[in-house]
Design a protein around this motif. Structure first.
Motif, mmCIF file in Angstrom:
data_model
loop_
_atom_site.group_PDB
_atom_site.id
_atom_site.type_symbol
_atom_site.label_atom_id
_atom_site.label_comp_id
_atom_site.label_asym_id
_atom_site.label_seq_id
_atom_site.Cartn_x
_atom_site.Cartn_y
_atom_site.Cartn_z
ATOM 1 N N PRO A 193 14.698 -5.628 -4.166
ATOM 2 C CA PRO A 193 15.558 -4.622 -4.540
ATOM 3 C C PRO A 193 16.046 -3.533 -3.711
ATOM 4 O O PRO A 193 15.255 -3.120 -2.808
ATOM 5 C CB PRO A 193 14.614 -4.341 -5.609
ATOM 6 C CG PRO A 193 13.493 -5.475 -5.738
ATOM 7 C CD PRO A 193 13.222 -5.903 -4.337
ATOM 8 N N GLY A 241 16.297 -0.091 -2.616
ATOM 9 C CA GLY A 241 15.569 1.160 -2.776
ATOM 10 C C GLY A 241 14.007 0.888 -2.626
ATOM 11 O O GLY A 241 13.083 1.502 -3.098
ATOM 12 N N THR A 242 13.576 -0.367 -1.844
ATOM 13 C CA THR A 242 12.389 -0.749 -1.710
ATOM 14 C C THR A 242 11.797 0.198 -0.756
ATOM 15 O O THR A 242 12.414 0.249 0.521
ATOM 16 C CB THR A 242 12.281 -2.374 -1.389
ATOM 17 O OG1 THR A 242 12.774 -3.123 -2.218
ATOM 18 C CG2 THR A 242 10.687 -2.577 -0.993
ATOM 19 N N THR A 243 10.508 0.830 -0.767
ATOM 20 C CA THR A 243 9.933 1.572 0.109
ATOM 21 C C THR A 243 8.977 0.736 1.085
ATOM 22 O O THR A 243 8.703 1.199 2.073
ATOM 23 C CB THR A 243 9.068 2.666 -0.622
ATOM 24 O OG1 THR A 243 8.194 2.065 -1.475
ATOM 25 C CG2 THR A 243 10.328 3.850 -1.161
ATOM 26 N N ASP A 244 8.283 -0.162 0.496
ATOM 27 C CA ASP A 244 7.363 -0.706 1.380
ATOM 28 C C ASP A 244 7.655 -2.092 1.607
ATOM 29 O O ASP A 244 7.726 -3.023 0.745
ATOM 30 C CB ASP A 244 5.815 -0.566 0.614
ATOM 31 C CG ASP A 244 4.865 -0.872 1.608
ATOM 32 O OD1 ASP A 244 4.256 0.351 1.836
ATOM 33 O OD2 ASP A 244 4.442 -1.846 2.179
ATOM 34 N N SER A 298 5.976 -4.203 3.957
ATOM 35 C CA SER A 298 4.705 -4.586 4.809
ATOM 36 C C SER A 298 4.471 -6.142 4.315
ATOM 37 O O SER A 298 4.392 -7.027 4.872
ATOM 38 C CB SER A 298 3.457 -3.714 4.586
ATOM 39 O OG SER A 298 3.112 -3.639 3.140
ATOM 40 N N SER A 299 4.437 -6.303 2.929
ATOM 41 C CA SER A 299 4.210 -7.727 2.304
ATOM 42 C C SER A 299 5.558 -8.720 2.825
ATOM 43 O O SER A 299 5.211 -9.955 3.287
ATOM 44 C CB SER A 299 4.132 -7.690 0.640
ATOM 45 O OG SER A 299 3.079 -7.003 0.510
ATOM 46 N N PHE A 300 6.634 -8.160 2.701
ATOM 47 C CA PHE A 300 7.730 -9.042 3.371
ATOM 48 C C PHE A 300 7.532 -9.274 4.737
ATOM 49 O O PHE A 300 7.749 -10.274 5.048
ATOM 50 C CB PHE A 300 9.126 -8.353 3.055
ATOM 51 C CG PHE A 300 9.476 -8.125 1.499
ATOM 52 C CD1 PHE A 300 10.257 -9.291 1.120
ATOM 53 C CD2 PHE A 300 9.523 -7.078 1.067
ATOM 54 C CE1 PHE A 300 10.680 -9.081 -0.259
ATOM 55 C CE2 PHE A 300 9.796 -6.828 0.020
ATOM 56 C CZ PHE A 300 10.341 -7.966 -0.891
ATOM 57 N N SER A 354 18.058 4.045 3.728
ATOM 58 C CA SER A 354 16.784 4.356 4.042
ATOM 59 C C SER A 354 15.960 2.950 3.845
ATOM 60 O O SER A 354 14.924 2.840 4.414
ATOM 61 C CB SER A 354 16.402 5.299 2.944
ATOM 62 O OG SER A 354 16.478 5.164 1.660
ATOM 63 N N THR A 380 15.791 1.903 7.460
ATOM 64 C CA THR A 380 14.850 2.927 7.797
ATOM 65 C C THR A 380 13.301 2.300 7.819
ATOM 66 O O THR A 380 12.641 2.241 8.633
ATOM 67 C CB THR A 380 15.088 4.279 7.595
ATOM 68 O OG1 THR A 380 16.546 4.569 7.667
ATOM 69 C CG2 THR A 380 14.268 5.339 8.485
ATOM 70 N N ASN A 381 13.144 2.384 6.520
ATOM 71 C CA ASN A 381 11.909 1.926 6.174
ATOM 72 C C ASN A 381 11.305 0.427 6.668
ATOM 73 O O ASN A 381 10.183 0.479 7.141
ATOM 74 C CB ASN A 381 11.682 1.749 4.723
ATOM 75 C CG ASN A 381 11.614 3.128 3.876
ATOM 76 O OD1 ASN A 381 11.396 4.137 4.604
ATOM 77 N ND2 ASN A 381 12.060 3.143 2.410
ATOM 78 N N LYS A 400 10.479 1.104 10.572
ATOM 79 C CA LYS A 400 9.422 1.921 10.710
ATOM 80 C C LYS A 400 7.997 1.142 10.697
ATOM 81 O O LYS A 400 7.122 0.940 11.400
ATOM 82 C CB LYS A 400 9.393 3.017 9.934
ATOM 83 C CG LYS A 400 10.175 4.274 10.309
ATOM 84 C CD LYS A 400 10.008 5.327 9.072
ATOM 85 C CE LYS A 400 9.082 6.280 9.539
ATOM 86 N NZ LYS A 400 9.157 7.690 8.660
ATOM 87 N N GLN A 401 8.264 0.240 9.659
ATOM 88 C CA GLN A 401 6.978 -0.577 9.138
ATOM 89 C C GLN A 401 6.863 -1.761 10.154
ATOM 90 O O GLN A 401 5.834 -2.247 10.601
ATOM 91 C CB GLN A 401 7.232 -1.058 7.572
ATOM 92 C CG GLN A 401 6.840 0.412 6.947
ATOM 93 C CD GLN A 401 7.203 0.108 5.299
ATOM 94 O OE1 GLN A 401 7.287 -0.935 4.877
ATOM 95 N NE2 GLN A 401 7.399 1.158 4.661
#
Lengths: 421, 292
Positions: A215, A217-220, A222-224, A243, A246-247, A250-251
């Motif tokens: 979706p 606006g996903t922020t995390d 890590s699971s992907f 963003s 960007t997120n 970074k991850q």
């Protein structure tokens, strides 16, 4: 109705009413993040509406875009003896953007509207442009159907369609191997981009080893990223922007994967990488424009200079796109001596824009796509400058290729351009 | 074919993600539990934490910023409560909502003015770069650090509220403010302190999220929704509820990504609907006379 109930329950502090009011507040908060309009100072200015994100995932690009448009407007100063004024409202989801488009037309009486970063938002306002017969200069969206199956007579698109961006970067990314993992935003732009790129890959004998929609606006991620690693891909192709990108970067870096699995995406805004930082930035991307590199023309360089002088940072692609969008609209107004959108449309369908890029640019009359040379750029191995992240790998179309190879020919296009204005 | 190793890894990841949600939500939960106020500016205080850390970490290092930035945010919280919120307590509850909503927009614009609207890079602190792999479980050191710090913070808050005399006043005051006042305790000061504490926790979450998420003025929006959902699922004002709900949401999100990725951001709302249908007060929400 919710609010009414809250207002009537005045005795004491009711937990339930606070909750309900909270929910109502959240809904309105998400729907419209208080747009503002610049107030008119001079008498009867020529107003151009700008719809670019002020909030959410694409807020940073939104500001860059507006800054670019403002430089173009300031450079021209006035047309037809009237000052030029931009009116900027938020592009924040299809419904809000549609409402803001109506506000620009009905209340602000703008002569044309430009902007749009999200393809979903542009696809929602294109029918409004057709109905209200007002020029819409779509500066930033990439979904192919905007100048394909859903093309419109009043809409022109500056940015490159996924059809072109995927074809420009495919050969470079395919050098790493042909088992790819796809991660893309679950709306028009990402889905179209996945279809385009996975089609190219399969036609070339490659394999999609994994594909996930995320979706906006996903922020995390890590699971992907765990899923991605488990699919053991030769390369990862992203349909993430703003963003979200960007997120992800970074991850991806925190998991020690930067440089180990090659990354590419449907498009790339410098600002997304600037905020990821020099350590996390990686990848090879299709780019419509880059502020450095020998391909830049004199006009382009002058734009970089005035942007840097005014804002302290270099302009990114979105700034260039909106700068060009405003320039195109103002050129049309000046040359036709009119603010009538139907005349502007006819002018734009036949005009050649020279000097903005290496090679002439024009809007194809039969689909309104801006035909232009683009770039494939790679993040430098060692980034030494705060903003200069990219090396230009190639200019497309390359030798032996035509612009039709990149943007698709009329016979391939699904666009049925309306003839009436 | 189901890959059990990958599922185990996703479960662990969901758990770690859950603790991040818990940390974001716990301050909001405390403020609601004690003050009966839904703090819409919670996300904005979260963002302030990240931005203060951005400016302070070159001088204090990440560890220093992790202490100093939340304290600064807490201090701002104290000032906000004392000057803006206190006059509203005995008025229409909607006023507090509207005020904090406005405050959220104000703080976001303030951040834009001071730090600019463009994102700022915030690298993982070097002491936590790298990752651990133990069998199927794959965790980055930084996420593990977030997990440990969150647990420490939660224990500290719990001990304070449950085991100290001051905590007892806070809890009593939240249940029956009139009686506590009659016993000669200055409850106004307690409220100010609690609001500051909630903001401090939001700030701490912001600092810890900065290396993971984009540091942009709009990061507040990305924090407020999960926080609100976690608080509602857990039961408003319940510390235990916030912990359980946060972990539930984290694991639900991770599992959804594994099996049906496109629904990963809506799964928390589905979870909230189900929980509210079964437990209208949330999982651990108690019946409080004051709120009925």
């Amino acid at each position: 109705m919710l609010q009414k109930k809250v207002m009537s329950g005045t005795a004491g502090l009711s937990r339930r009413s606070v909750l309900k009011a909270g929910a109502a507040g959240l809904i309105t908060g998400v729907a419209g993040a208080v747009p503002f309009a610049r107030t008119a100072l001079a008498a009867e200015p020529i107003k151009i509406g700008v719809l670019l994100s002020k909030s959410g995932t694409y807020a940073v690009q939104g500001e860059q875009g507006y800054n670019g448009a403002a430089i173009a407007a300031a450079d021209v100063g006035e047309v037809l003896g009237r000052p030029v004024q931009l009116v900027w409202l938020d592009e924040n989801g299809p419904q809000t953007t549609q409402q803001n488009m109506m506000r620009l037309i009905q209340q602000e009486k703008v002569v044309a509207v430009q902007g749009g970063i999200s393809s979903g938002d542009i696809l929602a306002i294109m029918p409004v442009a057709e109905r209200e017969k007002i020029l819409l200069m779509a500066t930033g969206p990439n979904a192919t159907e905007i100048t394909g199956a859903k093309c419109g007579r009043y809409t022109f698109r500056v940015d490159t369609p996924n059809y072109a961006t995927t074809r420009s970067v495919y050969p470079e990314l395919a050098k790493n191997g042909k088992n790819w993992y796809f991660l893309y935003a679950s709306y028009a732009w990402g889905i179209d981009g996945f279809n385009q790129m996975s089609g190219l890959l399969k036609d070339d004998g490659g394999k999609v080893v994994g594909a996930d929609q995320t979706p906006l606006g996903t922020t995390d991620y890590s699971s992907f990223i765990l899923k991605l690693v488990a699919s053991k891909p030769d390369a990862v192709f992203l349909g993430l922007g703003g963003s979200d990108l960007t997120n992800f970067l970074k991850q991806f870096h925190q998991m020690g994967l930067t440089g180990k699995i090659p990354i590419s995406a449907l498009s790339c805004n410098d600002t997304d990488l600037w905020s990821a930082g020099t350590e996390s930035a990686t990848g090879i991307y299709p780019k419509i424009w880059n502020y450095t590199g020998s391909q830049n023309t004199e006009i382009s360089k002058a734009f970089v200079k005035s942007y840097q002088a005014k804002h302290g940072t270099p302009p990114e692609a979105e700034a260039w796109q909106d700068w060009f969008g405003t320039t195109a609209i103002l050129t049309a107004i000046k040359e036709t001596n009119s603010t009538d959108s139907s005349k502007l449309v006819e002018f734009l369908e036949g005009h050649k824009f020279d000097g903005y890029k290496a090679g002439s640019m024009h809007f194809r009359p039969w689909d309104h796509q801006l035909i232009q040379p683009t770039l494939v750029a790679k993040v430098k191995e060692k980034i030494t400058d705060k903003y200069d992240y990219f090396d230009i790998v190639s200019e497309v179309p390359g030798k032996g290729q035509t612009l039709d190879d990149l943007f698709g020919s009329q016979s391939e296009s699904e666009c049925k351009m309306p003839t009436s204005l | 074919m189901l890959d059990t190793m990958l599922i185990a890894s996703q479960l662990m990841n969901g758990l770690v993600l859950g603790f991040l949600y818990v940390l974001i939500a716990v301050g909001m939960s405390i403020i609601f539990g004690m003050l009966g106020l839904v703090n819409f500016a919670h996300g904005a205080f979260f963002a302030l934490g990240a931005y203060f850390a951005l400016s302070l970490s070159p001088y204090l290092g990440f560890a220093g910023a992790l202490v100093a930035a939340p304290l600064l945010v807490g201090l701002i919280g104290l000032i906000v409560e004392r000057t803006l919120l206190r006059p509203l307590y005995d008025k229409e509850p909607l006023l507090g909502l509207v005020l904090t909503f406005g405050l959220a927009l104000f703080i976001q614009e303030l951040i834009r003015t001071i730090w600019g609207s463009m994102g700022h890079p915030f690298d993982t602190p070097s002491m936590f770069s790298g990752f651990l792999q133990m069998g199927p479980v794959f965790v980055t050191q930084y996420r593990l650090a977030v997990l440990v710090i969150t647990i420490v913070i939660l224990i500290a808050v719990w001990v304070f509220l449950e085991k100290t005399p001051y905590g007892r006043i806070v809890r009593a005051g939240s249940r029956d403010p009139d009686m506590v006042s009659m016993l000669g305790i200055n409850l106004k000061r307690v409220f100010t302190f609690i609001f500051g504490l909630g903001c401090l926790l939001a700030g701490a979450a912001g600092v810890l999220a900065a290396p993971l998420w984009s540091v942009v003025p709009t990061m507040a929006e990305q924090a407020i929704m999960p926080a609100f959902v976690v608080v509602v699922i857990g039961g408003l004002g319940s510390l235990r509820g916030a912990v359980v709900a946060g972990l539930m949401v984290g694991i639900a999100v991770a599992m959804t990504i594994q099996f049906w990725s496109v629904a990963s951001s809506s799964v928390m709302y589905v979870l909230m609907i189900i929980v509210l249908l079964l437990f209208p007060r949330g999982l651990f929400g108690e019946r409080w006379e004051r709120f009925e």
